[in-house]
Design an enzyme around this catalytic site. Structure first.
Site, PDB file in Angstrom:
ATOM      1  N   GLY A  42      23.438  18.378 -49.703  1.00 18.70           N
ATOM      2  CA  GLY A  42      22.635  17.152 -49.619  1.00 18.70           C
ATOM      3  C   GLY A  42      21.318  17.411 -48.912  1.00 18.70           C
ATOM      4  O   GLY A  42      20.814  16.552 -48.194  1.00 18.70           O
ATOM      5  N   SER A  44      18.406  17.701 -50.258  1.00 20.17           N
ATOM      6  CA  SER A  44      17.225  17.315 -51.046  1.00 20.17           C
ATOM      7  C   SER A  44      16.440  16.177 -50.440  1.00 20.17           C
ATOM      8  O   SER A  44      15.293  15.940 -50.802  1.00 20.17           O
ATOM      9  CB  SER A  44      17.662  16.906 -52.460  1.00 20.17           C
ATOM     10  OG  SER A  44      18.507  15.770 -52.385  1.00 20.17           O
ATOM     11  N   ARG A  45      17.064  15.412 -49.554  1.00 23.27           N
ATOM     12  CA  ARG A  45      16.341  14.276 -48.959  1.00 23.27           C
ATOM     13  C   ARG A  45      17.030  13.862 -47.659  1.00 23.27           C
ATOM     14  O   ARG A  45      18.078  14.414 -47.299  1.00 23.27           O
ATOM     15  CB  ARG A  45      16.302  13.084 -49.942  1.00 23.27           C
ATOM     16  CG  ARG A  45      17.651  12.546 -50.307  1.00 23.27           C
ATOM     17  CD  ARG A  45      17.552  11.234 -51.090  1.00 23.27           C
ATOM     18  NE  ARG A  45      18.862  10.617 -51.130  1.00 23.27           N
ATOM     19  CZ  ARG A  45      19.652  10.599 -52.194  1.00 23.27           C
ATOM     20  NH1 ARG A  45      19.261  11.121 -53.329  1.00 23.27           N
ATOM     21  NH2 ARG A  45      20.842  10.024 -52.130  1.00 23.27           N
ATOM     22  N   TYR A 184      33.680   3.944 -47.161  1.00 23.34           N
ATOM     23  CA  TYR A 184      32.896   4.899 -46.361  1.00 23.34           C
ATOM     24  C   TYR A 184      33.667   5.269 -45.092  1.00 23.34           C
ATOM     25  O   TYR A 184      33.852   6.445 -44.785  1.00 23.34           O
ATOM     26  CB  TYR A 184      31.548   4.248 -46.022  1.00 23.34           C
ATOM     27  CG  TYR A 184      30.619   5.116 -45.201  1.00 23.34           C
ATOM     28  CD1 TYR A 184      29.800   6.056 -45.808  1.00 23.34           C
ATOM     29  CD2 TYR A 184      30.552   4.993 -43.810  1.00 23.34           C
ATOM     30  CE1 TYR A 184      28.937   6.846 -45.051  1.00 23.34           C
ATOM     31  CE2 TYR A 184      29.697   5.779 -43.054  1.00 23.34           C
ATOM     32  CZ  TYR A 184      28.889   6.701 -43.679  1.00 23.34           C
ATOM     33  OH  TYR A 184      28.043   7.494 -42.936  1.00 23.34           O
TER      34      TYR A 184
HETATM   35  P1  NDP Z   1      20.797  10.268 -48.133  1.00 22.77           P
HETATM   36  O1  NDP Z   1      21.364   9.333 -49.150  1.00 22.77           O
HETATM   37  O2  NDP Z   1      19.379  10.135 -47.791  1.00 22.77           O
HETATM   38  O3  NDP Z   1      21.059  11.783 -48.576  1.00 22.77           O
HETATM   39  C1  NDP Z   1      22.297  12.162 -49.088  1.00 22.77           C
HETATM   40  C2  NDP Z   1      22.170  13.545 -49.674  1.00 22.77           C
HETATM   41  O4  NDP Z   1      23.461  13.935 -50.170  1.00 22.77           O
HETATM   42  C3  NDP Z   1      21.216  13.612 -50.866  1.00 22.77           C
HETATM   43  O5  NDP Z   1      20.589  14.852 -50.881  1.00 22.77           O
HETATM   44  C4  NDP Z   1      22.143  13.482 -52.065  1.00 22.77           C
HETATM   45  O6  NDP Z   1      21.542  14.034 -53.235  1.00 22.77           O
HETATM   46  C5  NDP Z   1      23.324  14.310 -51.543  1.00 22.77           C
HETATM   47  N1  NDP Z   1      24.591  14.043 -52.232  1.00 22.77           N
HETATM   48  C6  NDP Z   1      25.271  12.883 -52.328  1.00 22.77           C
HETATM   49  N2  NDP Z   1      26.394  13.065 -53.038  1.00 22.77           N
HETATM   50  C7  NDP Z   1      26.422  14.375 -53.400  1.00 22.77           C
HETATM   51  C8  NDP Z   1      27.312  15.169 -54.167  1.00 22.77           C
HETATM   52  N3  NDP Z   1      28.429  14.654 -54.699  1.00 22.77           N
HETATM   53  N4  NDP Z   1      27.027  16.491 -54.326  1.00 22.77           N
HETATM   54  C9  NDP Z   1      25.909  17.030 -53.780  1.00 22.77           C
HETATM   55  N5  NDP Z   1      25.029  16.326 -53.049  1.00 22.77           N
HETATM   56  C10 NDP Z   1      25.277  15.013 -52.876  1.00 22.77           C
HETATM   57  O7  NDP Z   1      21.703  10.083 -46.798  1.00 22.77           O
HETATM   58  P2  NDP Z   1      21.344  10.418 -45.277  1.00 22.77           P
HETATM   59  O8  NDP Z   1      20.399  11.545 -45.198  1.00 22.77           O
HETATM   60  O9  NDP Z   1      21.026   9.166 -44.586  1.00 22.77           O
HETATM   61  O10 NDP Z   1      22.794  10.868 -44.749  1.00 22.77           O
HETATM   62  C11 NDP Z   1      23.162  12.235 -44.616  1.00 22.77           C
HETATM   63  C12 NDP Z   1      24.562  12.292 -44.027  1.00 22.77           C
HETATM   64  O11 NDP Z   1      24.585  11.628 -42.760  1.00 22.77           O
HETATM   65  C13 NDP Z   1      25.614  11.610 -44.891  1.00 22.77           C
HETATM   66  O12 NDP Z   1      26.813  12.335 -44.868  1.00 22.77           O
HETATM   67  C14 NDP Z   1      25.809  10.267 -44.191  1.00 22.77           C
HETATM   68  O13 NDP Z   1      27.088   9.707 -44.417  1.00 22.77           O
HETATM   69  C15 NDP Z   1      25.627  10.672 -42.740  1.00 22.77           C
HETATM   70  N6  NDP Z   1      25.263   9.557 -41.890  1.00 22.77           N
HETATM   71  C16 NDP Z   1      24.095   8.882 -42.125  1.00 22.77           C
HETATM   72  C17 NDP Z   1      23.744   7.827 -41.306  1.00 22.77           C
HETATM   73  C18 NDP Z   1      22.452   7.097 -41.495  1.00 22.77           C
HETATM   74  O14 NDP Z   1      22.213   6.104 -40.758  1.00 22.77           O
HETATM   75  N7  NDP Z   1      21.586   7.491 -42.404  1.00 22.77           N
HETATM   76  C19 NDP Z   1      24.604   7.398 -40.189  1.00 22.77           C
HETATM   77  C20 NDP Z   1      25.800   8.193 -40.039  1.00 22.77           C
HETATM   78  C21 NDP Z   1      26.096   9.228 -40.860  1.00 22.77           C
HETATM   79  P3  NDP Z   1      21.994  13.602 -54.743  1.00 22.77           P
HETATM   80  O15 NDP Z   1      22.250  12.125 -54.719  1.00 22.77           O
HETATM   81  O16 NDP Z   1      20.866  14.027 -55.616  1.00 22.77           O
HETATM   82  O17 NDP Z   1      23.243  14.375 -55.020  1.00 22.77           O
END
Ligand code: NDP
Length: 339
Positions: A42, A44-45, A184
């Site tokens: 993950g 990419s963003r 979640y």
């Molecule tokens: P984003 O949605 O911004 O980023 C999620 C990343 O995971 C993307 O790169 C997405 O790319 C990738 N991803 C999702 N599903 C898959 C998959 N099946 N295979 C490969 N890549 C995948 O989320 P955040 O940056 O905010 O969150 C990052 C982590 O932190 C997560 O695990 C989230 O649960 C955790 N978190 C975030 C919080 C927050 O407030 N933001 C709070 C607590 C925890 P693509 O969709 O192209 O696959």
């Protein structure tokens, strides 16, 4: 009285010895990311990209994966502009064969992984009655099976070398269940249990596992979450909470703390003051805490709207979601490739 004093002295001595022992253990585990081979799932963003930037700046060789190829390529350009040695893989972490192939290709290119950061995640924000079995499956597959796939692919080399670091990004939602995030939370609870169990068993083999439980972080991710029921209200709630500086943490600060925890080989780190307070309160008063979250749930939108249908951010905008209150999340979304 004298006996009590003696007992307190012994307890204080024991605690001091324990803390000193932990400080020595941390010093022995200290780690440098320079030239290390690191995979950030993950990447990419959002947080994954911010972590990858920080790793590139520290001289690591960074591989990132995600499902969206265009986003991945934009992230790779961003990292290369910082001088990073970067590999990208369009890979769904729930696809076990694809994950094994990716980790094999990283090893062919740079050698075996030194550090694995399981960060890929999804957010589905909606009342429980609108969540379907497919939502639960998706959450469990992404947050539990995904990390299991990457870990099982990376582990043989780590075990052979008797070294390796694994960081699992869970959530405060993996320690305390909150309303409108049930799949979640269920999946992140599972990840926390898995990650902590791994740490216990792998420590003796030279592999250090760190579990991270962040509270809200301003990564910009509401732009990529899904909403159900009264989706406009759900989106506005989530986006506003994500934007408030008191409630949510700056993503760069979170990334630095995560890498620090990995360097020190910490077992479990809760990120952000509100999350830390909630965690301590929950540990002391689990029943009261659960009752308070039930009350908080009453403030959230009731079921209705599109029901079990799914909506994205652009379908859910409203005056509230586009107000001054959400300015910080919008800025983070632009910075972190979320748009
Ligand atoms: P984003 O949605 O911004 O980023 C999620 C990343 O995971 C993307 O790169 C997405 O790319 C990738 N991803 C999702 N599903 C898959 C998959 N099946 N295979 C490969 N890549 C995948 O989320 P955040 O940056 O905010 O969150 C990052 C982590 O932190 C997560 O695990 C989230 O649960 C955790 N978190 C975030 C919080 C927050 O407030 N933001 C709070 C607590 C925890 P693509 O969709 O192209 O696959």
């Amino acid at each position: 009285m004298a006996a009590l004093k003696q007992t307190l002295k012994i307890a204080a001595g024991g605690l001091a010895a324990l803390l000193a022992g932990r400080a020595v253990a941390r010093a022995l585990r200290t780690y440098d990311f320079r030239d290390r081979v690191v995979l950030v799932t993950g990447g990419s963003r959002g947080l994954g990209l911010v972590l990858a930037r920080e790793l590139v700046d520290r001289g690591a060789r960074v591989a990132i994966c995600a499902r969206d190829t265009a986003e991945l390529e934009r992230a790779a350009d961003d990292l290369r502009q910082r001088g990073g040695d970067v590999l990208t893989f369009p890979c769904d972490v729930t696809d076990r064969d694809a994950v094994f192939r990716m980790i094999g290709r990283i090893a062919d290119h740079w050698g075996p992984l030194d550090v694995l950061i399981n960060n890929a995640g999804i957010i589905q924000f909606a009342p429980l009655v609108t969540m379907t079995p497919a939502d639960f499956d998706e959450a469990i597959k992404t947050h539990l099976d995904g990390p299991r796939n990457t870990i099982e692919a990376a582990l043989p080399d780590m075990l052979r070398r008797g070294a390796g670091r694994i960081v699992n990004i869970a959530s405060i939602g993996g320690r305390i269940a909150v309303p409108h995030l049930v799949p979640y939370c269920a999946s992140k609870f599972a990840l926390v249990g898995y990650s902590q169990g791994l740490r216990c068993e792998l420590a003796q083999r030279g592999i250090v596992v760190t579990t991270i439980c962040p509270g809200l972080m301003r990564t910009g991710s509401p732009r990529n979450a899904t909403f159900k029921g009264r989706h406009r209200e759900e989106y506005a709630w989530f986006k506003i909470s994500d934007s408030l500086p008191i409630l949510s943490m700056n993503a760069e600060r979170a990334a630095r703390k995560i890498l620090r925890a990995c360097e020190r080989g910490d077992a479990l780190v809760v990120l952000g003051v509100p999350a830390k307070l909630a965690d301590v309160f929950y540990s002391l008063f689990p029943g009261l805490s659960a009752d308070l979250y039930a009350l908080a749930g009453r403030l959230l939108p009731a079921p209705g709207g599109i029901g079990t249908g799914r909506a994205r951010d652009y379908e859910s905008e409203s005056t509230w979601s586009q107000s001054l209150l959400t300015r910080l999340t919008d800025r983070a979304a632009v910075q972190n490739n979320e748009t």
